[in-house]
Scaffold this motif. Structure first.
Motif, PDB file in Angstrom:
ATOM      1  N   ILE A  85       0.950  -1.114   0.028  1.00 30.01           N
ATOM      2  CA  ILE A  85       0.003  -0.044  -0.031  1.00 30.01           C
ATOM      3  C   ILE A  85       0.707   1.313   0.000  1.00 30.01           C
ATOM      4  O   ILE A  85       0.498   2.227  -0.733  1.00 30.01           O
TER       5      ILE A  85
ATOM      6  N   ILE B  57       0.815   4.378  -2.809  1.00 29.63           N
ATOM      7  CA  ILE B  57       0.549   5.520  -2.340  1.00 29.63           C
ATOM      8  C   ILE B  57       1.501   6.425  -3.026  1.00 29.63           C
ATOM      9  O   ILE B  57       1.233   7.752  -3.556  1.00 29.63           O
ATOM     10  N   ASP B  58       2.920   6.358  -2.843  1.00 29.44           N
ATOM     11  CA  ASP B  58       3.945   7.096  -3.449  1.00 29.44           C
ATOM     12  C   ASP B  58       3.964   7.221  -4.955  1.00 29.44           C
ATOM     13  O   ASP B  58       4.240   8.084  -5.427  1.00 29.44           O
TER      14      ASP B  58
ATOM     15  N   LEU C 154       1.208   7.073  -6.770  1.00 26.50           N
ATOM     16  CA  LEU C 154      -0.086   7.809  -7.097  1.00 26.50           C
ATOM     17  C   LEU C 154       0.438   9.431  -6.855  1.00 26.50           C
ATOM     18  O   LEU C 154      -0.022  10.335  -7.691  1.00 26.50           O
ATOM     19  N   GLU C 155       1.062   9.530  -5.713  1.00 24.31           N
ATOM     20  CA  GLU C 155       1.570  10.838  -5.370  1.00 24.31           C
ATOM     21  C   GLU C 155       2.321  11.262  -6.563  1.00 24.31           C
ATOM     22  O   GLU C 155       2.423  12.599  -6.784  1.00 24.31           O
TER      23      GLU C 155
ATOM     24  N   LEU D 135      -3.241  12.427  -6.459  1.00 20.84           N
ATOM     25  CA  LEU D 135      -3.954  12.404  -5.049  1.00 20.84           C
ATOM     26  C   LEU D 135      -4.072  13.926  -4.762  1.00 20.84           C
ATOM     27  O   LEU D 135      -3.180  14.660  -5.001  1.00 20.84           O
TER      28      LEU D 135
ATOM     29  N   LYS E  16      -5.852  11.486   2.177  1.00 24.84           N
ATOM     30  CA  LYS E  16      -5.207  11.375   0.812  1.00 24.84           C
ATOM     31  C   LYS E  16      -6.126  10.865  -0.047  1.00 24.84           C
ATOM     32  O   LYS E  16      -6.558   9.468   0.141  1.00 24.84           O
ATOM     33  N   CYS E  17      -6.907  11.582  -0.921  1.00 23.95           N
ATOM     34  CA  CYS E  17      -8.066  10.993  -2.213  1.00 23.95           C
ATOM     35  C   CYS E  17      -7.648  10.822  -3.406  1.00 23.95           C
ATOM     36  O   CYS E  17      -6.708  11.812  -3.617  1.00 23.95           O
TER      37      CYS E  17
ATOM     38  N   VAL F 268      -7.568   6.870  -0.264  1.00 25.63           N
ATOM     39  CA  VAL F 268      -6.219   6.106  -0.298  1.00 25.63           C
ATOM     40  C   VAL F 268      -5.864   6.178   1.063  1.00 25.63           C
ATOM     41  O   VAL F 268      -5.124   4.805   1.474  1.00 25.63           O
ATOM     42  N   ARG F 269      -5.742   7.210   1.878  1.00 27.31           N
ATOM     43  CA  ARG F 269      -5.226   6.842   3.360  1.00 27.31           C
ATOM     44  C   ARG F 269      -6.003   7.870   4.182  1.00 27.31           C
ATOM     45  O   ARG F 269      -6.532   8.987   3.637  1.00 27.31           O
TER      46      ARG F 269
ATOM     47  N   PHE G 163      -5.519   2.643   6.538  1.00 27.99           N
ATOM     48  CA  PHE G 163      -5.883   2.156   5.173  1.00 27.99           C
ATOM     49  C   PHE G 163      -7.166   1.441   5.357  1.00 27.99           C
ATOM     50  O   PHE G 163      -7.345   0.558   6.239  1.00 27.99           O
TER      51      PHE G 163
ATOM     52  N   SER H   2      -7.826   1.307  -0.021  1.00 28.39           N
ATOM     53  CA  SER H   2      -5.894   1.120  -0.477  1.00 28.39           C
ATOM     54  C   SER H   2      -5.747  -0.267  -0.683  1.00 28.39           C
ATOM     55  O   SER H   2      -4.898  -0.544  -1.402  1.00 28.39           O
TER      56      SER H   2
END
Length: 362
Positions: free
Chosen positions: A248, A252-253, A255-256, A261, A268-269, A281-282, A288, A292
């Motif tokens: 996960i 997230i990293d 997608l960021e 995001l 974090k959406c 996402v978070r 999570f 997530s």
């Protein structure tokens, strides 16, 4: 784009065509007029032009202009006789690698009828795909992670004081879950302890991990017994929510880094065009949820494992969730190159009160 033949749900017809409705609209759009003023008249005219065919016992116009087709008894019996003598021939198709996610019950809870429906439909899909030559991986995405394990572990430690040296054997896991859930709902002190236990579990505490594995093992044995009685393939692999937890963070990293995001009140959406709700996402507390986990799972299946197709056999109540997850995967570039994610949905199984069956409250 005009002619469309599909199976008919209206008996005794076997097929239906809706092209008369589409053609009528196309003619009006282009200013073409004539004696055929409605889709029904157009459909009836088309039927009058069709040549006799021994495979067809009859046509009729139904509703706003559908052409209903009924096959002859001779045709159907001939097809069945051919199958009996020669077997079923696999259709010509491009072979694919397919992941099928089905069954997916929750650890520490009984498998209810909704899970049984997913299990049977999913296994049938796998058999058909394998017959057609596809390479299929059966995935049992069990619910084996989350806050409920905090209350289960807390209750387990109080019920079995020697848990440090002896791994408890919980036979009636459903009753155990009900007792833990009741305490969690009614006792604030127990709820606080349960939260601490889940934090320790997710932090890698060895004792809590051992107790968690013992709970999972009891449930998995219960599930295996049901699968055996139903004749479900032994190739169904448990790969639950816990499997994806380490993935996960990197997701997230990624997608960021792609600018996908947004921050929303500490969360974090990921927003999806055309949808009113985002994927969370978070959470604001750093935790999570399903969003997530399912993002990590779909990335794993397409990017790491390289599947061409992923089929999720889950009830229709989760349609919005999967619409969001599939759209997010496409936006992130995980399904490029013609990869396809599909939600094979089935109806909700409801009780006499009209509400869906749930095991969450025991």
């Amino acid at each position: 784009k005009i002619v469309g033949l599909r199976r008919s749900a209206r008996k005794p017809s076997h097929f239906q065509l809706d092209f008369a409705l589409k053609l009528n609209s196309a003619l009006k759009k282009h200013g073409v007029s004539g004696d055929l003023k409605s889709p029904q008249q157009l459909a009836q005219h088309v039927i009058s032009l069709l040549p006799a065919d021994s495979r067809i016992s009859g046509y009729e116009v139904s509703g706003p202009g559908f052409i209903m087709v009924t096959m002859s008894t001779e045709c159907l019996s001939g097809l069945l006789q051919h199958i009996l003598e020669n077997g079923i021939e696999a259709p010509a198709s491009v072979k694919s690698r397919v992941a099928v996610d089905y069954s997916s019950p929750n650890i520490a809870k009984d498998m209810h009828v909704g899970h049984l429906r997913s299990t049977i439909i999913g296994d049938a899909i796998c058999r058909v795909l394998e017959f057609c030559g596809d390479e299929v991986e059966r995935i049992n995405h069990v619910g084996d992670w989350g806050t409920q394990f905090g209350m289960l572990i807390a209750h387990l430690k109080e019920t079995f004081p020697d848990f440090e040296t002896q791994t408890p054997e919980v036979q009636e896991l459903t009753e155990f879950y009900k007792a833990a859930k009741k305490r969690f709902s009614e006792e604030e002190g127990f709820k606080t302890v349960a939260h601490k236990e889940v934090v320790a579990l997710q932090g890698g505490d060895e004792t809590n991990r051992r107790l968690w594995r013992s709970l999972c093992k009891v449930s998995e044995n219960m599930f295996l017994d049901i699968y055996k009685r139903l004749g479900i393939s032994e190739k169904l692999q448990v790969k639950g929510e816990s499997f994806y937890q380490d993935r996960i963070g990197p997701v997230i990293d990624e997608l960021e880094s792609k600018g996908l995001l947004v921050d929303d009140d500490g969360m974090k959406c990921m927003k999806i065009e055309g949808q009113k709700v985002p994927l969370i996402v978070r959470k604001s507390d750093g935790g999570f949820g399903y969003d997530s986990t399912d993002l990590a799972a779909i990335r794993y299946r397409f990017v790491e494992q390289g599947f061409d197709r992923a089929i999720y056999v889950v009830d229709a109540g989760q349609a919005l969730h999967f619409d969001l997850v599939f759209a997010a995967a496409e936006k992130a570039g995980w399904t490029k190159g013609g990869k396809v994610a599909e939600h094979c949905k089935f109806g909700l199984v409801c009780g006499e009160d009209g509400k869906r069956y749930r095991t969450r409250d025991g």
